[in-house]
Design an enzyme around this catalytic site. Structure first.
Site, PDB file in Angstrom:
ATOM      1  N   ASP A 212       1.300 -13.620   4.846  1.00 64.58           N
ATOM      2  CA  ASP A 212       1.348 -12.194   4.480  1.00 64.58           C
ATOM      3  C   ASP A 212       1.664 -11.828   3.053  1.00 64.58           C
ATOM      4  O   ASP A 212       2.021 -12.733   2.491  1.00 64.58           O
ATOM      5  CB  ASP A 212       2.547 -11.579   5.408  1.00 64.58           C
ATOM      6  CG  ASP A 212       2.650  -9.960   4.996  1.00 64.58           C
ATOM      7  OD1 ASP A 212       1.827  -9.365   5.120  1.00 64.58           O
ATOM      8  OD2 ASP A 212       3.964  -9.570   4.997  1.00 64.58           O
ATOM      9  N   SER A 213       1.524 -10.640   2.720  1.00 65.68           N
ATOM     10  CA  SER A 213       1.936 -10.362   1.225  1.00 65.68           C
ATOM     11  C   SER A 213       3.384 -10.454   0.987  1.00 65.68           C
ATOM     12  O   SER A 213       3.852 -10.492  -0.154  1.00 65.68           O
ATOM     13  CB  SER A 213       1.610  -8.732   1.107  1.00 65.68           C
ATOM     14  OG  SER A 213       2.177  -8.031   2.031  1.00 65.68           O
TER      15      SER A 213
ATOM     16  N   CYS B 203      -1.023 -10.127   7.661  1.00 67.11           N
ATOM     17  CA  CYS B 203      -1.062  -8.783   6.578  1.00 67.11           C
ATOM     18  C   CYS B 203      -2.301  -8.012   6.952  1.00 67.11           C
ATOM     19  O   CYS B 203      -3.403  -8.613   7.060  1.00 67.11           O
ATOM     20  CB  CYS B 203      -1.333  -9.377   5.285  1.00 67.11           C
ATOM     21  SG  CYS B 203      -1.264  -7.895   4.183  1.00 67.11           S
TER      22      CYS B 203
ATOM     23  N   GLU C  23      11.763  -1.966   4.572  1.00 66.14           N
ATOM     24  CA  GLU C  23      12.391  -3.192   3.808  1.00 66.14           C
ATOM     25  C   GLU C  23      13.895  -2.665   3.594  1.00 66.14           C
ATOM     26  O   GLU C  23      14.812  -3.514   3.523  1.00 66.14           O
ATOM     27  CB  GLU C  23      11.553  -3.171   2.579  1.00 66.14           C
ATOM     28  CG  GLU C  23      10.195  -3.723   2.569  1.00 66.14           C
ATOM     29  CD  GLU C  23       9.612  -4.286   1.280  1.00 66.14           C
ATOM     30  OE1 GLU C  23       9.961  -4.196   0.231  1.00 66.14           O
ATOM     31  OE2 GLU C  23       8.700  -5.092   1.600  1.00 66.14           O
TER      32      GLU C  23
ATOM     33  N   CYS D 157       0.336  -1.994  10.309  1.00 60.16           N
ATOM     34  CA  CYS D 157       0.909  -2.545   9.021  1.00 60.16           C
ATOM     35  C   CYS D 157       2.310  -3.418   9.648  1.00 60.16           C
ATOM     36  O   CYS D 157       2.814  -3.070  10.624  1.00 60.16           O
ATOM     37  CB  CYS D 157       1.458  -1.478   8.331  1.00 60.16           C
ATOM     38  SG  CYS D 157       2.302  -2.122   6.893  1.00 60.16           S
TER      39      CYS D 157
ATOM     40  N   HIS E 278       5.003  -3.922   8.374  1.00 57.65           N
ATOM     41  CA  HIS E 278       6.250  -3.268   8.400  1.00 57.65           C
ATOM     42  C   HIS E 278       6.678  -2.160   9.501  1.00 57.65           C
ATOM     43  O   HIS E 278       7.767  -1.919   9.661  1.00 57.65           O
ATOM     44  CB  HIS E 278       6.554  -2.715   7.114  1.00 57.65           C
ATOM     45  CG  HIS E 278       6.672  -3.743   5.996  1.00 57.65           C
ATOM     46  ND1 HIS E 278       5.522  -4.645   5.596  1.00 57.65           N
ATOM     47  CD2 HIS E 278       7.471  -3.829   5.023  1.00 57.65           C
ATOM     48  CE1 HIS E 278       5.938  -4.979   4.653  1.00 57.65           C
ATOM     49  NE2 HIS E 278       7.149  -4.723   4.080  1.00 57.65           N
TER      50      HIS E 278
HETATM   51  N1  DGL Z   1       1.768  -6.563   4.812  1.00 59.12           N
HETATM   52  C1  DGL Z   1       1.118  -5.355   4.519  1.00 59.12           C
HETATM   53  C2  DGL Z   1       0.292  -4.908   5.626  1.00 59.12           C
HETATM   54  O1  DGL Z   1       0.251  -5.277   6.584  1.00 59.12           O
HETATM   55  C3  DGL Z   1       2.139  -4.264   4.130  1.00 59.12           C
HETATM   56  C4  DGL Z   1       2.755  -4.346   2.836  1.00 59.12           C
HETATM   57  C5  DGL Z   1       1.670  -4.495   1.552  1.00 59.12           C
HETATM   58  O2  DGL Z   1       1.255  -3.362   1.173  1.00 59.12           O
HETATM   59  O3  DGL Z   1       1.703  -5.559   1.135  1.00 59.12           O
HETATM   60  O4  DGL Z   1      -0.705  -4.120   5.497  1.00 59.12           O
END
Ligand code: DGL
Length: 268
Positions: free
Chosen positions: A9-10, A72, A151, A183, A185
């Site tokens: 993931d990011s 992600c 977050e 997403c 989050h």
């Molecule tokens: N992990 C990203 C997503 O699911 C969210 C956070 C980011 O923008 O990196 O799209």
């Protein structure tokens, strides 16, 4: 020795996906890579996200993974095809399982998607939903402030409710009956999103969590009888930066304390 599943993931949000996977296939060993030095991906160009995604995938290959999960949504939206072409192991994204779960959940065929700007711009949820069922109406909207709110752990109360009202308004106007959380989050804000959406719509709405949908989809791909022979799988976490609030944020997304987990800082 059994090979692990790689997940990237990011940042730390993808731990919601790791958590869902360890719930649905508890015997599997997981290696999670969070690109915390370069988060967020959701506001970057597709070209950059593809480059980052390739670097993450290549690093995970060095752990001899048997399968790669792109946790992600933004990377799944823009880089999944490229990764599937490059890698000779199965590569699973979160968008197709989330899209399928949305199609299964809707009764009116009107599905809302909340995601990052990058995911919305990719059009990946629309494509995936229409590939499942051409008669669906899909309305994708960005909800960028949900990322820092999750977050921060600020997931209930006035502030997230206000953001939810603003982001849900366009979906209320088109009267969706299902909302896919597209997403990593957003599952943390699921309760607030659900409540505010139902209030504004005047009827209940089904919230689909793409993390959960992906974890369920994995049970079809993996050899379950073998996996079940083992009691509990391990979780190893790799990050490209160790930010100050790492412990609090990671345990929030993972849903349990991170003490005792193997955490390594790596360079990509
Ligand atoms: N992990 C990203 C997503 O699911 C969210 C956070 C980011 O923008 O990196 O799209």
């Amino acid at each position: 020795m059994a090979k692990p599943i790689g997940i990237f993931d990011s940042g730390l949000g993808g731990l919601t996906v790791a958590r869902a996977i360890s719930g649905s296939v508890p015997g599997e060993d997981l290696v999670y890579l969070g690109d915390t030095a370069r988060v967020p991906y959701g506001t970057r160009s597709a070209k950059t996200v593809v480059r980052y995604a390739i670097a993450c995938a290549e690093r995970l290959l060095s752990f001899d993974i048997k399968l790669l999960v792109v946790a992600c949504n933004t990377a799944s939206g823009v880089a999944l095809g490229e990764l599937q072409q490059r890698l000779d192991i199965p590569v699973v994204g979160v968008i197709q399982p989330g899209a399928r779960a949305g199609v299964q959940a809707t009764r009116t065929g009107r599905i809302g998607i909340l995601a990052t700007s990058g995911t919305v711009a990719s059009g990946a949820y629309e494509r995936a939903i229409l590939a499942e069922n051409q008669s669906m109406n899909v309305f994708a909207r960005p909800a960028p402030l949900f990322v820092p709110l999750a977050e921060e752990g600020w997931v209930t109360g006035d502030v997230p409710r206000l953001a939810a009202r603003r982001y849900l308004q366009p979906l209320v106007e088109v009267d969706v009956d299902t909302i896919v959380l597209g997403c990593t989050h957003y599952p943390l804000l699921s309760e607030t999103i659900h409540e505010v959406a139902a209030e504004l719509l005047g009827h209940d709405v089904t919230i689909v969590d793409s993390a959960q949908a992906t974890a369920s989809a994995l049970t079809e791909i993996l050899d379950l009888p073998l996996s079940r022979e083992r009691a509990a799988g391990s979780l190893e976490i790799l990050v490209t930066d160790l930010p100050g609030q790492f412990g609090a944020a990671a345990s929030r997304f993972l849903g349990k304390p991170i003490e005792g987990l193997n955490i390594q800082v790596i360079d990509l």
